[in-house]
Design a protein around this motif. Structure first.
Motif, PDB file in Angstrom:
ATOM      1  N   ASP A 253      58.772   2.673  66.955  1.00 36.60           N
ATOM      2  CA  ASP A 253      57.575   1.489  66.705  1.00 36.60           C
ATOM      3  C   ASP A 253      58.208   0.401  65.814  1.00 36.60           C
ATOM      4  O   ASP A 253      57.814  -0.678  65.855  1.00 36.60           O
ATOM      5  N   TYR A 254      58.823   1.222  64.829  1.00 35.85           N
ATOM      6  CA  TYR A 254      59.535   0.190  63.678  1.00 35.85           C
ATOM      7  C   TYR A 254      60.232  -0.901  64.154  1.00 35.85           C
ATOM      8  O   TYR A 254      60.279  -2.007  64.082  1.00 35.85           O
ATOM      9  N   TYR A 255      61.372  -0.393  65.080  1.00 33.56           N
ATOM     10  CA  TYR A 255      62.305  -1.242  65.636  1.00 33.56           C
ATOM     11  C   TYR A 255      61.600  -2.177  66.640  1.00 33.56           C
ATOM     12  O   TYR A 255      62.007  -3.290  66.754  1.00 33.56           O
ATOM     13  N   TYR A 256      60.662  -1.873  67.437  1.00 33.35           N
ATOM     14  CA  TYR A 256      59.982  -2.656  68.275  1.00 33.35           C
ATOM     15  C   TYR A 256      59.289  -3.850  67.579  1.00 33.35           C
ATOM     16  O   TYR A 256      59.255  -4.997  67.854  1.00 33.35           O
ATOM     17  N   ASP A 257      58.727  -3.467  66.522  1.00 33.60           N
ATOM     18  CA  ASP A 257      58.002  -4.423  65.530  1.00 33.60           C
ATOM     19  C   ASP A 257      58.893  -5.503  65.184  1.00 33.60           C
ATOM     20  O   ASP A 257      58.512  -6.276  64.818  1.00 33.60           O
ATOM     21  N   ASN A 258      60.150  -4.906  64.942  1.00 32.13           N
ATOM     22  CA  ASN A 258      61.121  -5.861  64.376  1.00 32.13           C
ATOM     23  C   ASN A 258      61.767  -6.582  65.297  1.00 32.13           C
ATOM     24  O   ASN A 258      62.970  -7.079  65.208  1.00 32.13           O
ATOM     25  N   ARG A 259      61.491  -6.515  66.707  1.00 33.47           N
ATOM     26  CA  ARG A 259      62.078  -7.150  67.738  1.00 33.47           C
ATOM     27  C   ARG A 259      63.634  -6.542  67.878  1.00 33.47           C
ATOM     28  O   ARG A 259      64.436  -7.176  68.617  1.00 33.47           O
ATOM     29  N   LYS A 260      63.877  -5.204  67.586  1.00 38.79           N
ATOM     30  CA  LYS A 260      65.279  -4.557  67.857  1.00 38.79           C
ATOM     31  C   LYS A 260      64.878  -3.793  68.961  1.00 38.79           C
ATOM     32  O   LYS A 260      64.825  -2.560  68.931  1.00 38.79           O
ATOM     33  N   TYR A 261      64.715  -4.562  70.292  1.00 37.68           N
ATOM     34  CA  TYR A 261      64.347  -3.812  71.479  1.00 37.68           C
ATOM     35  C   TYR A 261      65.187  -2.625  72.121  1.00 37.68           C
ATOM     36  O   TYR A 261      64.874  -1.619  72.464  1.00 37.68           O
ATOM     37  N   LYS A 262      66.524  -2.923  71.934  1.00 40.76           N
ATOM     38  CA  LYS A 262      67.449  -1.700  72.268  1.00 40.76           C
ATOM     39  C   LYS A 262      67.518  -0.589  71.488  1.00 40.76           C
ATOM     40  O   LYS A 262      67.331   0.539  71.949  1.00 40.76           O
ATOM     41  N   LEU A 263      67.239  -0.759  70.125  1.00 43.18           N
ATOM     42  CA  LEU A 263      67.242   0.478  69.314  1.00 43.18           C
ATOM     43  C   LEU A 263      65.836   1.093  69.567  1.00 43.18           C
ATOM     44  O   LEU A 263      65.510   2.281  69.543  1.00 43.18           O
ATOM     45  N   ALA A 264      64.707   0.222  69.669  1.00 45.93           N
ATOM     46  CA  ALA A 264      63.494   0.967  70.102  1.00 45.93           C
ATOM     47  C   ALA A 264      63.535   1.766  71.321  1.00 45.93           C
ATOM     48  O   ALA A 264      63.008   2.838  71.520  1.00 45.93           O
ATOM     49  N   SER A 265      64.104   0.975  72.225  1.00 41.45           N
ATOM     50  CA  SER A 265      64.234   1.753  73.595  1.00 41.45           C
ATOM     51  C   SER A 265      65.004   3.166  73.564  1.00 41.45           C
ATOM     52  O   SER A 265      64.520   4.139  74.144  1.00 41.45           O
TER      53      SER A 265
END
Length: 277
Positions: A253-265
């Motif tokens: 969720d943290y990485y998604y909110d910060n638009r780091k979608y590859k890490l979020a995935s």
């Protein structure tokens, strides 16, 4: 007999250190001496109950169910109501993990009925805590909060390590329903309880540190680094997969909110790969 007791007591020690897999190994080693030395039926079933409990902590439902049923039959024959209540609580947890919610509710209510008859506050509070957890899983937050507060009320005069359990549950439940002020209130209580206590269970120190940043909107790369370097390895080492799954999702969720979608995935994928039962 000496080997039996050494293995059992060493397993007890490992349990306090949250080394659950090693604890189970030594409990089972102790069990192997049942027919090699005179071990009373009472002592045997005490060990059987220990195996049931540690297997439950490890989310090993089949093993926990088998040993809990053995213990329950013995304690029912002996009219040991306290132990019967503990067995009903364990069965409730097992049914809950299998999504058999009616059976779980029945088991918890059986345990609560006995606890009320015995008027043992610590046992009553455990029943309330378990019923609250069941409502959390069913996404019935109002009922969950009600039971967590009942549990806290009975535990707040007791040992710190027991008191922080409903405190942590209330903090997380209020956060889930978006009541951050209430969540902060319980976070503050939790932090005050663990402040000068070195013997508190590590899992709650971890939770309060993580949620302190979340609730104060201070999530940053240092916070993410703490989760990756301290929190995730802690749960992986102890093989505590339910909180591991939870904190992988928090990191996603943290990485998604910060638009780091590859890490979020990556972290969402790791979280989804972990079974919760």
């Amino acid at each position: 007999m000496e080997s039996y007791y050494w293995n059992k007591f060493y397993a007890d020690y490992l349990w306090t250190k949250q080394s659950f897999h090693l604890a189970l190994k030594h409990y089972q080693e102790a069990e192997s001496y049942f027919h090699q030395a005179y071990i009373s039926q009472e002592e045997q079933h005490d060990l059987i109950f220990c195996i049931a409990t540690i297997a439950s902590a490890l989310k090993n439902n089949p093993l926990s169910y088998t040993y809990t049923k053995k213990a329950l039959r013995y304690y029912q024959e002996k009219y040991d109501l306290y132990k019967c209540a503990e067995c009903h609580n364990l069965l409730g947890i097992i049914y809950q993990r299998a999504n058999l919610f009616e059976q779980a509710e029945d088991s918890y209510q059986n345990a609560l009925m006995i606890a009320n008859q015995l008027n043992i506050k610590r046992l009553i509070s455990l029943c309330y805590q378990n019923i609250g957890k069941l409502h959390t899983i069913k996404r019935e937050s109002e009922q969950a909060i009600h039971y967590y507060k009942l549990s806290y009320k009975l535990r707040k005069e007791g040992p710190t390590y027991l008191e922080v359990i409903p405190i942590s549950s209330l903090m997380k439940e209020y956060y889930q329903v978006g009541k951050c002020d209430e969540a902060k209130h319980w976070l503050t209580k939790g932090l005050s309880r663990i402040k000068d206590t070195e013997t508190i269970q590590s899992i709650y120190i971890v939770e309060f540190k993580v949620y302190q940043k979340i609730l104060n909107q201070c999530r940053d790369d240092e916070w993410a680094h703490y989760i990756k370097q301290e929190v995730l390895p802690f749960f992986e080492k102890q093989r505590l997969y339910e909180p591991l799954k939870q904190y992988l999702k928090i990191l996603g969720d943290y990485y998604y909110d910060n638009r780091k979608y590859k890490l979020a995935s990556e972290y969402f994928s790791r979280s989804s790969d972990i079974p919760i039962n």
